[in-house]
Scaffold this motif. Structure first.
Motif, short mmCIF file in Angstrom:
data_model
loop_
_atom_site.label_atom_id
_atom_site.label_comp_id
_atom_site.label_asym_id
_atom_site.label_seq_id
_atom_site.Cartn_x
_atom_site.Cartn_y
_atom_site.Cartn_z
N GLN A 3 0.84 -1.21 0.00
CA GLN A 3 0.00 0.00 0.00
C GLN A 3 0.88 1.25 0.00
N ARG A 4 1.96 1.22 0.80
CA ARG A 4 2.85 2.40 0.89
C ARG A 4 3.53 2.67 -0.44
N ALA A 5 4.02 1.60 -1.07
CA ALA A 5 4.71 1.78 -2.36
C ALA A 5 3.74 2.35 -3.39
N ALA A 6 2.52 1.85 -3.39
CA ALA A 6 1.52 2.35 -4.33
C ALA A 6 1.23 3.83 -4.05
N ALA A 7 1.07 4.17 -2.77
CA ALA A 7 0.74 5.56 -2.41
C ALA A 7 1.86 6.50 -2.81
N ALA A 8 3.11 6.05 -2.65
CA ALA A 8 4.25 6.90 -3.02
C ALA A 8 4.25 7.21 -4.51
N ALA A 9 3.62 6.34 -5.30
CA ALA A 9 3.54 6.57 -6.75
C ALA A 9 2.21 7.18 -7.15
N GLY A 10 1.43 7.64 -6.16
CA GLY A 10 0.15 8.28 -6.47
C GLY A 10 -0.95 7.29 -6.79
N LEU A 11 -0.76 6.03 -6.40
CA LEU A 11 -1.77 5.01 -6.68
C LEU A 11 -2.18 4.32 -5.38
N ARG A 12 -2.93 3.26 -5.49
CA ARG A 12 -3.46 2.61 -4.29
C ARG A 12 -3.57 1.11 -4.52
N TYR A 13 -3.18 0.31 -3.50
CA TYR A 13 -3.46 -1.13 -3.56
C TYR A 13 -4.81 -1.33 -2.88
N ALA A 14 -5.77 -1.89 -3.60
CA ALA A 14 -7.16 -1.83 -3.15
C ALA A 14 -7.49 -2.77 -1.99
N VAL A 15 -6.70 -3.82 -1.79
CA VAL A 15 -7.01 -4.74 -0.69
C VAL A 15 -6.54 -4.10 0.61
N ASP A 16 -7.44 -4.06 1.60
CA ASP A 16 -7.09 -3.44 2.88
C ASP A 16 -7.85 -4.11 4.01
N PHE A 17 -7.16 -4.39 5.10
CA PHE A 17 -7.81 -4.94 6.29
C PHE A 17 -6.93 -4.70 7.51
N GLY A 18 -7.51 -4.93 8.69
CA GLY A 18 -6.86 -4.54 9.94
C GLY A 18 -5.47 -5.11 10.15
N ALA A 19 -5.19 -6.30 9.60
CA ALA A 19 -3.89 -6.94 9.82
C ALA A 19 -2.86 -6.51 8.78
N ARG A 20 -3.11 -5.41 8.09
CA ARG A 20 -2.27 -4.97 6.96
C ARG A 20 -0.78 -4.89 7.30
N GLY A 21 -0.46 -4.53 8.54
CA GLY A 21 0.95 -4.33 8.90
C GLY A 21 1.71 -5.64 9.10
N THR A 22 1.00 -6.74 9.24
CA THR A 22 1.64 -8.04 9.50
C THR A 22 1.33 -9.07 8.42
N ALA A 23 0.12 -9.07 7.93
CA ALA A 23 -0.27 -10.05 6.90
C ALA A 23 0.58 -9.84 5.65
N THR A 24 0.96 -10.94 5.01
CA THR A 24 1.81 -10.86 3.83
C THR A 24 0.98 -10.99 2.55
N ILE A 25 1.58 -10.55 1.46
CA ILE A 25 0.93 -10.71 0.16
C ILE A 25 0.73 -12.20 -0.14
#
Ligand code: FAD
Ligand code: MLT
Ligand code: ZN
Length: 460
Positions: free
Chosen positions: A125-147
């Motif tokens: 999500q951070r990498a996408a945001a830095a490029a002005g985009l967004r990774y659409a999948v999001d949930f509470g465990a985002r900081g720990t759950a892996t791709i």
């Protein structure tokens, strides 16, 4: 006779060390302990070793050792899974994939990114945001759950109603199959009708067919304006009706999440927050909209048109929006403070959702009279998390009764968490004999020796 270390042959351990190096075959009891129990504390096993490969070649090397020695393996990412699929319940080797955490450069023109399986959802999500985009999948465990874990479980989360789940973001994967075959399709061609969609097959396969090592993901535009509202309703039924209307009238709708009075009160008392509104109310919907032009008026009109609204709090900036989101996102942690929960991640048709939510606590009480039922979740797509505390972790009659009721309502026993070991026994409630036979045939073809996460998804 050969030595064993915690059940694994010392010869096998030496072969694993040859593949990943001595620093990455962990056998110390204290070090492996956190890999042996799941996030909820309901599923606990043991392993003789946790192996930490650095790349796809090392994953292939480890699986080769396992295949030759008939050693079962559990792939593990962030270990935030909710269905006992990522922990070694029968003494399996743990394959920790977090070192594969490469985050590639964003391809802005294609709106895509290639990442390693061990990268966290938040890192993407951070990498996408830095490029002005967004990774659409999001949930509470985002900081720990892996791709890799999110692909293996086809994770859903809060934005499914607008963008779909993980499978909808997946353009291709690299993976090592149970056969030893390494497949890689990371070119990101959006249209590519050249046979079976292997990425789609691996997505949701819960580590039973192979190990995902990398993925090519779709990114979406990052909107200039995001507005969040916490809307209080007089009843669960009016809340559900309002969301149903908003799904038609609000094409800027990103998320619609329901939380009930008792859950909000629990979050507030567990973490020391004040209650969001002075008057207690039956249900709250956390609604989020985003667009390039300010969608505040559209949201205000939608809320004004809804019946049963008793109060509303609106937030525009990130800090205030986060304050509203915590009443929703901190349900999982708050419920864990009460006890080890049974987690029923279910979906039922929207038309029957209000009746389902009113009735399911009675179904619970019919088998566990002293248990407490908590309900919250992704009401916008019909996915409710029914959590039950106060029942023994192995209370099977509880699981069976709730799932029978879900199926009687025309629903699914797993909306987004997967089947894991927790629901493997109940899968035939939702899948026909023909479907199960087809899944077993696929499993045999891609994992002929049966080393990949045995006991997960398809009961032994
Ligand atoms: P793990 O827990 O490590 O593993 C999950 C499964 O995937 C296991 O079967 C494992 O064997 C397999 N696996 C892991 N990595 C790989 C790989 N590289 N290749 C093959 N198989 C692999 N889930 C949702 O869908 N929506 C939500 O809204 C949501 N919210 C959550 C909120 C909280 C606070 C928590 C704790 C969990 C939540 N979850 C949610 C559940 C969980 O975060 C997801 O299932 C997530 O996708 C798991 O990722 P992980 O890396 O932790 O996987
Ligand atoms: C959520 O939506 O918060 C999750 O899926 C986690 C849970 O069910 O507790
Ligand atoms: Zn969820």
């Amino acid at each position: 006779m050969r030595d064993t270390v915690g059940g694994v042959d010392s010869v096998v351990l030496r072969e694993l060390v040859d593949v990943v190096g001595p620093a990455h075959v962990l056998t110390d009891r204290d070090v492996v302990a956190s890999h042996e129990v799941d996030w909820t504390g309901r599923f606990r096993g043991s392993t003789s070793a946790v192996v930490r490969p650095a790349d796809t070649a090392e994953v292939a090397g480890v699986l080769d050792v396992c295949r030759r020695h008939g050693l079962p393996v559990v792939p593990q990412g962030g270990n935030t899974g909710m269905v006992g699929g990522g922990v070694p319940l029968a003494g399996e080797l743990v394959l920790d994939l977090r070192r594969l955490d490469h985050v590639g450069e964003v391809d802005v023109a294609a709106k895509q990114i290639t990442v390693g399986a061990g990268a966290t959802v938040e890192a993407v999500q951070r990498a996408a945001a830095a490029a002005g985009l967004r990774y659409a999948v999001d949930f509470g465990a985002r900081g720990t759950a892996t791709i890799g874990g999110s692909i293996a479980t086809n994770a859903g989360g809060i934005n499914v109603l607008r963008y779909g789940g993980t499978r909808e973001q997946l353009l291709g994967v690299e993976a090592v199959l149970g056969t030893g075959e390494v497949i890689s399709r990371l070119s990101g061609l959006v249209k590519d009708n050249t046979g079976y969609h292997l990425a789609g097959l691996l997505c949701g396969s819960e580590g039973t067919l192979g190990v995902v090592t990398a993925a090519r993901l779709r990114l979406v535009p990052s909107h200039r304006h995001t507005v969040t509202a916490l809307v209080a309703f007089e009843s669960v039924a009016t809340a559900i009706e309002a969301v149903s209307g908003w799904r038609s009238s609000l094409d800027v709708l990103d998320a619609a999440e329901i939380v009930l009075h008792d859950g909000v009160a629990l979050v507030a008392s567990a973490f020391g927050y004040s209650l969001p509104f002075e008057q207690p109310c039956a249900a709250h919907v956390l609604v989020e909209v985003s667009a390039h032009s300010d969608p505040t008026d559209l949201l205000a009109q939608a809320v004004a048109d809804a019946t049963g609204v008793v109060d509303v709090a609106v937030a525009h900036d990130a800090a205030r929006r986060a304050v509203l989101w915590r009443y929703r996102e901190e349900h999982t942690a708050a419920i864990n403070t009460v006890g080890v929960p049974h987690k029923f991640d279910v979906t039922v048709p929207i038309a029957g959702l209000a009746e389902f939510m009113a009735t399911v606590p009675q179904v619970v009480r019919s088998v566990e009279p002293d248990a407490v039922t908590w309900q919250f979740g992704h009401v916008g797509d019909g996915n409710i998390h029914v959590n039950v505390t106060g029942a023994a972790p192995d209370a099977e009659a509880l699981d069976e009764q709730v799932y029978r009721y879900v199926v009687a309502c025309g629903g699914s026993i797993s909306a987004e968490h997967g089947i894991g070991t927790a629901k493997a026994k109940w899968l035939p409630m939702n899948r026909s004999a023909g479907e199960l036979a087809t899944m077993r045939a696929i499993k045999r073809a891609l994992d002929p020796v049966g080393i990949m996460n045995p006991g997960v998804l398809l009961a032994r």
